[in-house]
Write a protein that holds these residues in place. Sequence first.
Motif, PDB file in Angstrom:
ATOM      1  N   TRP A 615       0.900  -1.090   0.061  1.00  0.00           N
ATOM      2  CA  TRP A 615      -0.161   0.051  -0.104  1.00  0.00           C
ATOM      3  C   TRP A 615       0.897   1.184  -0.103  1.00  0.00           C
ATOM      4  N   SER A 616       0.403   2.308  -0.848  1.00  0.00           N
ATOM      5  CA  SER A 616       1.196   3.378  -0.800  1.00  0.00           C
ATOM      6  C   SER A 616       1.414   4.291   0.594  1.00  0.00           C
ATOM      7  N   GLU A 617       2.808   4.326   0.678  1.00  0.00           N
ATOM      8  CA  GLU A 617       3.137   5.404   1.865  1.00  0.00           C
ATOM      9  C   GLU A 617       3.068   6.841   1.463  1.00  0.00           C
ATOM     10  N   THR A 618       2.936   6.960   0.260  1.00  0.00           N
ATOM     11  CA  THR A 618       2.963   8.558  -0.096  1.00  0.00           C
ATOM     12  C   THR A 618       1.518   9.183  -0.247  1.00  0.00           C
ATOM     13  N   GLY A 619       0.620   8.237  -0.197  1.00  0.00           N
ATOM     14  CA  GLY A 619      -0.793   8.771  -0.185  1.00  0.00           C
ATOM     15  C   GLY A 619      -1.445   8.832  -1.688  1.00  0.00           C
ATOM     16  N   SER A 620      -0.247   8.391  -2.844  1.00  0.00           N
ATOM     17  CA  SER A 620      -0.795   8.449  -4.082  1.00  0.00           C
ATOM     18  C   SER A 620      -0.239   6.958  -4.930  1.00  0.00           C
ATOM     19  N   VAL A 621      -0.567   7.036  -6.131  1.00  0.00           N
ATOM     20  CA  VAL A 621       0.084   6.451  -7.049  1.00  0.00           C
ATOM     21  C   VAL A 621       1.620   6.523  -7.155  1.00  0.00           C
ATOM     22  N   SER A 622       1.896   7.905  -7.441  1.00  0.00           N
ATOM     23  CA  SER A 622       3.292   8.441  -7.342  1.00  0.00           C
ATOM     24  C   SER A 622       3.884   8.137  -6.221  1.00  0.00           C
ATOM     25  N   GLU A 623       5.273   7.551  -6.587  1.00  0.00           N
ATOM     26  CA  GLU A 623       6.319   7.369  -5.610  1.00  0.00           C
ATOM     27  C   GLU A 623       7.041   8.309  -5.155  1.00  0.00           C
ATOM     28  N   VAL A 624       6.799   9.530  -5.273  1.00  0.00           N
ATOM     29  CA  VAL A 624       7.616  10.759  -4.797  1.00  0.00           C
ATOM     30  C   VAL A 624       7.614  10.791  -3.251  1.00  0.00           C
ATOM     31  N   GLN A 625       8.601  10.786  -2.796  1.00  0.00           N
ATOM     32  CA  GLN A 625       8.596  10.671  -1.243  1.00  0.00           C
ATOM     33  C   GLN A 625       8.307  12.142  -0.745  1.00  0.00           C
ATOM     34  N   ASN A 626       7.674  12.168   0.537  1.00  0.00           N
ATOM     35  CA  ASN A 626       7.233  13.398   1.313  1.00  0.00           C
ATOM     36  C   ASN A 626       8.488  13.248   2.597  1.00  0.00           C
ATOM     37  N   TYR A 627       9.563  13.718   2.926  1.00  0.00           N
ATOM     38  CA  TYR A 627      10.490  13.548   3.782  1.00  0.00           C
ATOM     39  C   TYR A 627       9.974  13.900   5.133  1.00  0.00           C
ATOM     40  N   TYR A 628       8.733  14.512   5.273  1.00  0.00           N
ATOM     41  CA  TYR A 628       8.477  15.023   6.496  1.00  0.00           C
ATOM     42  C   TYR A 628       7.055  14.361   7.019  1.00  0.00           C
ATOM     43  N   GLY A 654      -6.894  -9.235 -11.731  1.00  0.00           N
ATOM     44  CA  GLY A 654      -6.213 -10.492 -11.411  1.00  0.00           C
ATOM     45  C   GLY A 654      -7.117 -11.716 -11.055  1.00  0.00           C
ATOM     46  N   ARG A 655      -8.442 -11.466 -10.844  1.00  0.00           N
ATOM     47  CA  ARG A 655      -9.289 -12.312 -10.312  1.00  0.00           C
ATOM     48  C   ARG A 655      -9.159 -13.867 -10.790  1.00  0.00           C
ATOM     49  N   TYR A 656      -9.058 -13.890 -11.997  1.00  0.00           N
ATOM     50  CA  TYR A 656      -8.936 -15.575 -12.736  1.00  0.00           C
ATOM     51  C   TYR A 656      -7.629 -15.580 -13.216  1.00  0.00           C
ATOM     52  N   LEU A 657      -6.620 -14.742 -13.012  1.00  0.00           N
ATOM     53  CA  LEU A 657      -5.326 -15.044 -13.486  1.00  0.00           C
ATOM     54  C   LEU A 657      -4.364 -15.482 -12.068  1.00  0.00           C
ATOM     55  N   THR A 658      -4.635 -14.882 -10.986  1.00  0.00           N
ATOM     56  CA  THR A 658      -3.701 -15.226  -9.878  1.00  0.00           C
ATOM     57  C   THR A 658      -4.046 -14.718  -8.582  1.00  0.00           C
ATOM     58  N   SER A 659      -3.549 -14.987  -7.579  1.00  0.00           N
ATOM     59  CA  SER A 659      -3.978 -14.351  -6.204  1.00  0.00           C
ATOM     60  C   SER A 659      -3.458 -13.184  -6.040  1.00  0.00           C
ATOM     61  N   ILE A 660      -4.150 -12.453  -5.464  1.00  0.00           N
ATOM     62  CA  ILE A 660      -3.639 -10.913  -4.942  1.00  0.00           C
ATOM     63  C   ILE A 660      -3.364 -10.547  -3.665  1.00  0.00           C
ATOM     64  N   GLY A 661      -2.331 -10.267  -3.301  1.00  0.00           N
ATOM     65  CA  GLY A 661      -1.934  -9.722  -1.726  1.00  0.00           C
ATOM     66  C   GLY A 661      -1.745  -8.206  -1.611  1.00  0.00           C
ATOM     67  N   ILE A 662      -2.603  -7.546  -0.792  1.00  0.00           N
ATOM     68  CA  ILE A 662      -2.228  -6.172  -0.730  1.00  0.00           C
ATOM     69  C   ILE A 662      -1.741  -5.817   0.780  1.00  0.00           C
ATOM     70  N   TYR A 663      -0.443  -5.398   0.681  1.00  0.00           N
ATOM     71  CA  TYR A 663       0.185  -5.369   2.064  1.00  0.00           C
ATOM     72  C   TYR A 663       0.203  -4.000   2.750  1.00  0.00           C
ATOM     73  N   VAL A 664      -0.425  -3.806   3.953  1.00  0.00           N
ATOM     74  CA  VAL A 664      -0.542  -2.605   4.678  1.00  0.00           C
ATOM     75  C   VAL A 664       0.535  -2.371   5.654  1.00  0.00           C
ATOM     76  N   VAL A 853       0.640  -3.538  14.269  1.00  0.00           N
ATOM     77  CA  VAL A 853       0.012  -4.550  13.352  1.00  0.00           C
ATOM     78  C   VAL A 853       0.072  -4.334  12.033  1.00  0.00           C
ATOM     79  N   SER A 854       0.823  -5.049  11.147  1.00  0.00           N
ATOM     80  CA  SER A 854       0.502  -5.090   9.921  1.00  0.00           C
ATOM     81  C   SER A 854      -0.417  -5.980   9.250  1.00  0.00           C
ATOM     82  N   VAL A 855      -1.006  -5.475   7.966  1.00  0.00           N
ATOM     83  CA  VAL A 855      -2.214  -6.337   7.530  1.00  0.00           C
ATOM     84  C   VAL A 855      -1.912  -6.673   6.049  1.00  0.00           C
ATOM     85  N   LEU A 856      -2.181  -7.996   6.009  1.00  0.00           N
ATOM     86  CA  LEU A 856      -2.015  -8.464   4.338  1.00  0.00           C
ATOM     87  C   LEU A 856      -3.468  -9.111   4.094  1.00  0.00           C
TER      88      LEU A 856
END
Length: 891
Positions: A615-628, A654-664, A853-856
């Motif tokens: 899951w995005s830690e920047t709050g968007s699809v972009s990976e631009v980091q906010n260092y604050y 991916g429903r019929y192609l593979t399993s999906i895991g979203i890690y928070v 706690v981390s969630v998958l």
Amino acid sequence: MATFTATVTVAPTTRLPTPTARAPAQAGIFEGLNPSIYNPSDPIILFIIQATLVIALTRLLYYPLSKIREPRVIAEVIAGILLGPSVMGRIPGFTAAIFPSAGMAPFRLVANIGLVLFLFLVGLEINLGYLLSNWRIALSVAALDMTIPFGLGVGVAYGLYNEFKGEEGTAPIGFAVFALFVGVAMAITAFPVLCRILTSLKLLNTTVGVIVLTSGIANDVVGWVLLALCVTLVNSGAGITALWIFLVSVGYSLFLAYGVRPAFMWVLRRTKSLENGPTEGVVALTIFMVLGSSFFTSVIGVHSIFGAFMVGLICPHEGGFAIKLTEKIEDLTSTLFVPLFFALSGLNTNIALLDSGKIWGYVFAIIFVAFFSKLAGGTLGARMNGLVWRESFTIGTLMSCKGLVELIVLNIGLQAKILSTRTFTMFVIMALVTTFVTAPLTSWLYPPWYQQKLDLWKKGKIDWDGNPILSEDGSGELEERYKQGDAVTRLLVYLRTDGLSSILGLVSLFTSASPDQVEGSDEKAPALEQRPLKIQGYRLVPLTDRNSSVMKVSDIEDYASHDPIVKAFGTSTANNTTRDVIVSGQIAVVPEESYADTLASQASKLNSDMVLVPWSETGSVSEVQNYYGGSLKGTDALENKEFSELVAEIFEKGRYLTSIGIYVDKGVFEVQTSKTEDKTAGITRQLTRDATGVSLAETQDLGAAKFHSADSRGGKLVRVLFRGGEDDLFAVRLGYQFAQNNKVHLEVVVDLSVGHRDGEFAVLRSIIEESLGGRAVFVEASDLTGVVQSVLEPTTTPSVLTILGRSVSLSSTIGPSAGPSSSSESGSGKVLGPVASRLAAEIRKGASDKAKVSVLVVQGKNSGSAALAGEITKPALKRKASTYSQESGHE
């Protein structure tokens, strides 16, 4: 009486000359200056007006065209046509005021400088190593794709030459030279535009993409050589002169390849430009080489652009040098210079000259021959290499793209007086039509659902009619598969810069010990032969309008080997494993809106068991980091609509192609809970007084990120929620795989309120208890509230991973009060499922024992034969859809 006579002599007066001129007006329009009047001594004012009009109109036209994936060159040429004599030139006084004949010299100068730089960038784009590695298929397709259009082009040239020779603006040339030029104009393919279309349609890594890309490079190189020969014949005027020009050109090319290139490579190694990118001095040296080469080819009778093109070809691609050099030059070139050149093509186009039915007949004949001859040549060449007919037609369609390369050829023909304004207009219309239809026709011929069907057919999973070919499961296979312990043996990991450290920790659970190494059980399970675990890190880089972005696509293999994220992932994973693991990394340069499709396609290509997405830690699809802080200011990383939509699309594709895991990761929850804390807490910049009496800041650990060894911090607890269904069953299997590491304890929380009767779960539970013994605990809860409390029960274990199935279909069993009132329907609550939403809300309340706690959240692969058959049956083929899963009717 005396008379006095006075004589007055009048000396001639000298008058000062009246000044006929004054200093240039400095007050501008306040002194009556008309900025639209061309001033040869100060041409910048009129040029700014012209450039502003062209660039603004181009951007305005490109916005709607970009929505249907059309290249920008179409907007640039149309802008020129609108500003030229065809449309706005009909307004009285417009052309005389904005584009006067006297004021076009600076415009043409800047446009031609842009053309020289652009052809240098085109040469940089072409990686001859890529051509040499696929030379057989490139030559077989490119040969037919050039000879058929060239031959038919000569036939069209016969009629054009006899009908329009001697028109105003043309030079007296023989039919052979004219036929050679028309043949080249018909046969050439626009490689830069072609590469962008392949990328936007996600075809670059397919069989079609590889063939088109390699054949396009071969076509481009041969086409430029033939065009240089044509210009040589026009400029020479005599056969012996043409021979001398040709020999000098060949000698100069060899000099660049074997004399200049080694010296240039020595400079690059000496300045470390291959490793660190070009220095300012190297950029200056390169521009000097481009201008010097353009000057030489121009003075010997060949067009200046060929000198720039050859310098681009000799520049190395090692270490991404060509990409980094392009990034230094391309923005100003593509924003200012190139639009002016292609707008100049439109300004030279006069549709009013096409004033008879015969002339329009020639226009349609040119379009027909240009498109269908390329279509036939590319199709036959591809078919000879064993492709099916639909793939072959797609290759032929793509190779018919003319684009900006064709317009460059036409402008050279106009400048060399091979073409008149009338014939130039005919060919410009042909270039626009063939370029415009390429992307839509390719999407229609080779849509994603057909690509999926063809891929399954080639793998032997379905027959040509779409009927699935399924193997019969043995009665004991289920139990044997569960005893094996591996729910996932082929893992695809979406690599992001903002989630790399957390995802590496989760991947380490996959690389834990095999079952015969498990300790702590009463009786070890028999050792079974395991397949090696295959893990691929997949990096997604957004595709932009820049040429360097497209170059990353064509040089993707070399670029991936130098990407620091891919290298860090591969090194860390390979060095922290206790089982046989094969680690690889790859990069895809695609538009952000295609991320989900790209992940699904790669999972299908690799036959992956699971796609892991942080899951995005920047709050968007972009990976631009906010260092604050973790997410961007004012945004909630968990409820960000943009990333939530991406996750929902990944689940769907991916429903019929593979399993999906979203890690928070727990870090995302910690950032959110910390927002409610006192902003002044934790300030470390406290001044102290030292022995000298000077106040200094204690900065020993200021802002330092602290990491701990997993071994030094004890074991890990994996909690799995089971409420029934395929998703939850896969979650339990995944937890069992993680528990193969003897430092991992497994706790399965079973919700009894659902009333499930799952036979597979009973088999899996017995195997887990037998294999893991005391390291596996099954906890029963009576309702969802009890389940959540059990999952979040405080523990002495420093690290807790909670795995739960997405189970969206179970939302009706939870009731309206299950979800938190604060959960946003557009964020993670709706995407990850109701149970995950409830769990996330509890974690985010800010309790310190829950924030770790981390969630998958996992979604199991729907591998039912009915679903598979529904994907590729004939009724599904008739539907208009863009994805494989949508073809099945699943919305």
